[in-house]
Design a protein around this motif. Sequence first.
Motif, mmCIF file in Angstrom:
data_model
loop_
_atom_site.group_PDB
_atom_site.id
_atom_site.type_symbol
_atom_site.label_atom_id
_atom_site.label_comp_id
_atom_site.label_asym_id
_atom_site.label_seq_id
_atom_site.Cartn_x
_atom_site.Cartn_y
_atom_site.Cartn_z
ATOM 1 N N ALA A 81 0.905 -1.023 -0.036
ATOM 2 C CA ALA A 81 -0.019 -0.073 0.072
ATOM 3 C C ALA A 81 0.805 1.258 0.032
ATOM 4 N N TYR A 82 1.831 1.325 0.715
ATOM 5 C CA TYR A 82 2.710 2.487 0.970
ATOM 6 C C TYR A 82 4.079 2.313 0.311
ATOM 7 N N GLY A 83 4.260 1.194 -0.255
ATOM 8 C CA GLY A 83 5.619 1.043 -0.887
ATOM 9 C C GLY A 83 5.927 1.790 -2.286
ATOM 10 N N GLN A 84 7.357 1.776 -2.600
ATOM 11 C CA GLN A 84 7.456 1.982 -3.833
ATOM 12 C C GLN A 84 7.500 0.827 -4.864
ATOM 13 N N HIS A 85 6.986 1.005 -6.102
ATOM 14 C CA HIS A 85 6.918 -0.256 -6.917
ATOM 15 C C HIS A 85 7.893 -0.490 -7.972
ATOM 16 N N ILE A 86 8.627 -1.512 -8.079
ATOM 17 C CA ILE A 86 9.746 -1.359 -9.420
ATOM 18 C C ILE A 86 9.441 -2.679 -10.042
ATOM 19 N N TRP A 87 9.821 -2.864 -11.297
ATOM 20 C CA TRP A 87 9.666 -3.961 -12.086
ATOM 21 C C TRP A 87 11.096 -4.731 -12.227
ATOM 22 N N ASN B 30 17.769 2.192 -11.041
ATOM 23 C CA ASN B 30 17.045 3.194 -11.836
ATOM 24 C C ASN B 30 16.026 2.731 -12.516
ATOM 25 N N THR B 31 14.895 3.324 -12.107
ATOM 26 C CA THR B 31 13.621 3.004 -12.751
ATOM 27 C C THR B 31 12.910 4.130 -13.513
ATOM 28 N N GLY B 32 12.729 3.614 -14.830
ATOM 29 C CA GLY B 32 11.891 4.493 -15.656
ATOM 30 C C GLY B 32 10.473 4.150 -15.296
ATOM 31 N N PRO B 33 9.396 5.025 -16.151
ATOM 32 C CA PRO B 33 8.238 4.702 -15.808
ATOM 33 C C PRO B 33 7.883 3.551 -16.522
ATOM 34 N N ASP B 34 7.263 2.374 -15.365
ATOM 35 C CA ASP B 34 6.767 1.142 -15.889
ATOM 36 C C ASP B 34 7.922 0.248 -16.606
ATOM 37 N N SER B 35 9.221 0.731 -16.398
ATOM 38 C CA SER B 35 10.204 -0.260 -17.352
ATOM 39 C C SER B 35 10.992 -0.702 -16.180
ATOM 40 N N LEU B 36 11.812 -1.789 -16.674
ATOM 41 C CA LEU B 36 12.704 -2.704 -15.799
ATOM 42 C C LEU B 36 13.753 -1.779 -15.274
ATOM 43 N N ALA B 37 14.019 -2.238 -14.065
ATOM 44 C CA ALA B 37 14.911 -1.455 -13.325
ATOM 45 C C ALA B 37 16.398 -1.991 -13.432
ATOM 46 N N THR B 38 17.568 -1.397 -13.476
ATOM 47 C CA THR B 38 18.866 -1.537 -13.717
ATOM 48 C C THR B 38 19.719 -0.942 -12.578
ATOM 49 N N VAL B 39 20.837 -1.667 -12.234
ATOM 50 C CA VAL B 39 21.784 -1.076 -11.227
ATOM 51 C C VAL B 39 22.534 -0.046 -11.600
ATOM 52 N N ALA B 40 22.205 0.807 -10.863
ATOM 53 C CA ALA B 40 23.155 1.958 -10.711
ATOM 54 C C ALA B 40 24.431 2.239 -10.048
ATOM 55 N N GLY B 41 24.240 1.561 -8.804
ATOM 56 C CA GLY B 41 25.324 1.455 -7.801
ATOM 57 C C GLY B 41 25.012 0.612 -6.911
ATOM 58 N N VAL B 42 26.112 -0.142 -5.989
ATOM 59 C CA VAL B 42 26.227 -0.813 -4.896
ATOM 60 C C VAL B 42 26.721 -0.150 -3.909
ATOM 61 N N TYR B 43 26.086 0.177 -2.773
ATOM 62 C CA TYR B 43 26.586 0.703 -1.709
ATOM 63 C C TYR B 43 26.867 -0.049 -0.334
ATOM 64 N N ASP B 44 27.712 0.206 0.395
ATOM 65 C CA ASP B 44 27.769 -0.470 1.619
ATOM 66 C C ASP B 44 27.088 0.158 2.817
ATOM 67 N N GLN B 45 26.453 1.212 2.456
ATOM 68 C CA GLN B 45 25.550 1.950 3.535
ATOM 69 C C GLN B 45 24.205 2.617 3.024
ATOM 70 N N THR B 46 23.422 2.987 3.868
ATOM 71 C CA THR B 46 22.072 3.300 3.592
ATOM 72 C C THR B 46 22.167 4.677 2.730
ATOM 73 N N LEU B 47 21.440 5.075 1.796
ATOM 74 C CA LEU B 47 21.351 6.290 0.864
ATOM 75 C C LEU B 47 20.033 6.519 0.453
ATOM 76 N N ASN B 48 19.640 7.910 0.235
ATOM 77 C CA ASN B 48 18.605 8.286 -0.195
ATOM 78 C C ASN B 48 18.631 8.672 -1.734
ATOM 79 N N PRO B 49 17.600 7.750 -2.337
ATOM 80 C CA PRO B 49 17.433 7.746 -3.937
ATOM 81 C C PRO B 49 16.884 9.062 -4.548
ATOM 82 N N ASN B 50 17.129 9.501 -5.635
ATOM 83 C CA ASN B 50 16.576 10.615 -6.134
ATOM 84 C C ASN B 50 15.176 9.874 -7.032
#
Lengths: 181, 427
Positions: free
Chosen positions: A36-42, A90-110
Amino acid sequence: MPTRHTPSHRLLLRLLVAAQVLYVLGVAGAGYATTAYGQHIWLATAPVELHSLQYESFVRLRYTAAEAPLTTWRGASPPQRRQAVYVLLNTGPDSLATVAGVYDQTLNPNPGQAVLRGWVTEVYNHSLGLRYNLERYYVPGDSPLRLGKTSPAVRVRVSIAPWGQARIERVELLQNPTAAR
Amino acid sequence: MSRKFLETESPAWVTEGLITEAQRERLLARYPSDAVQAVGLLPLLGSILVGLSALSVVAANWQRLPTPLRLGLLLGSLVAAYAGGEYFLRRGNRRVGHGLIGLGLVLFGAGIILTSQLYQLVGYDVSGLLAWVVVGVLLSYLYESQSLILLPIVIGAAVQTYCTQALGIFSYTIVALVALGSGYRWWRRPDTLLASVLALGLLWQAALWVALSHSKITWFFIPAMLVYAAGDWHRDRAAGRALQGPPLVAAYLFALGLALFGETDQYAGQLRPPVLAYLGALGAVFALSVAGKRQQGRLASLPDWLLLLPGFYLPGGLPLAIATLVVLYVHAGSVLARAHRSGEAEQLTLGTVLFIIATMVAYFKLTWAFLDKSLFFLIGGVLLLSLSWYLRRRNASRLAAGVASAASGSAPTTPPTLPNQPQEPLA
């Protein structure tokens, strides 16, 4: 000390059982709330092996995002096996997500990005093996996967809750000429 | 006493005039036949079969059931197990009652796991399963049942295994819950089986911690010997020794490994943690253990610590192997001496076995190169023979002293030692 059938003892047990019931209901609630409250990705997968459905209730999904080039690693120290990581997608509108970076600590996505937590399974010379704990998909009774005979590639809709939990929402066959064959 | 033994032996007692026929019958009536008890198990077995069939029907159709029904089944069986447990306990059937309460606890864990699976939900920390351990520990305080105390220890080990393997984290909360929760429960109501399982569970978690943190495996012995030291502080000697069993076995296997493979510096090199940190921690645990032994009057068991001598700091190669062998011999000797002092046959057997193991290791590692084989066997045989001669002599002299003191009317100098009595310290 224990096992006296006093009213207080019975009350304690009732409270404890009620707490357990509420806890399990809470887990179920977290499942609903994540959608209900989550972000949706493919996420896209490699063709799914359906043979295991004959004797198990789940299939193993191999995500294309389960392997990332070593150049996407953004940690201070080199990655280690079993390390917990935060994968920026990286998520486009209703498109498949691709890896932009792998981090070892938490971060805020754009906007247009999402963070999925995972673990390093293997460090190769030029790439990283990743695991998201979403690899096991318990196939519902009405899923199209139950009807299929071939090994289709699928796309998986994943919800990521603001508090970090993630769940598979549903799985769809990839409308892709090579997979439809 | 077994009923069968009584049935076969008692007619002879009657003919010899030890007991009368009437007394024999009263004795037999006192120990009912096992067959009667076995009949009582039939309803239990029947209900287990019925339960299993219901379980397999549900399991086979699990994925096809609607979500609310699945959740309802999980919660319904959970509540039913607890309610049934309370019902049987109130009627005085403790075994079935505690069994059902334990089943309720297991169903709670299954409920958490299956519900997250139901929603394909991924957790990234231990909090989901932590509740299981918390409830287990709380239940063990509510009931006077051995199995309900063992359950949270096993669950704690299982959850910790899952945490370290699947999530890559070690939960200190779970260790603390098991060590303090189940540990305090044991402390209040000591029990040897519980002590062994508790020690094994804690050692398992310590091993997981070492494996996950990529530490030197020698760090394992700091938590392990803390468990050992806890046994020293307990007033019940048998329960304390049961807690110390698993850490001692681990330490012995480690010393044995060092004697067998310590020759190569490559192996010994993997064992050396930073000297000051390791020795400081080990020294602190040692001091704790000695203080406990002194308070409970058990300083005789101090040679147990010989196994923890940090010989691996020696340069690898022959000196290390020889030093470890000497330690193994001294340890075996100390066990024999203690067994002889307390007159416990089992300890004596253990000491002899340890002695033979040390001798065999020495044979394979060292003597092969230095001594003629026949000479080695000669030395080993002479050592064992002289040992047995010495022990016999000590026994005989003690017996004679006991007879003499009994004859003179005074109490024997060495009273028969009960397992629960504190031992006199080494002279």
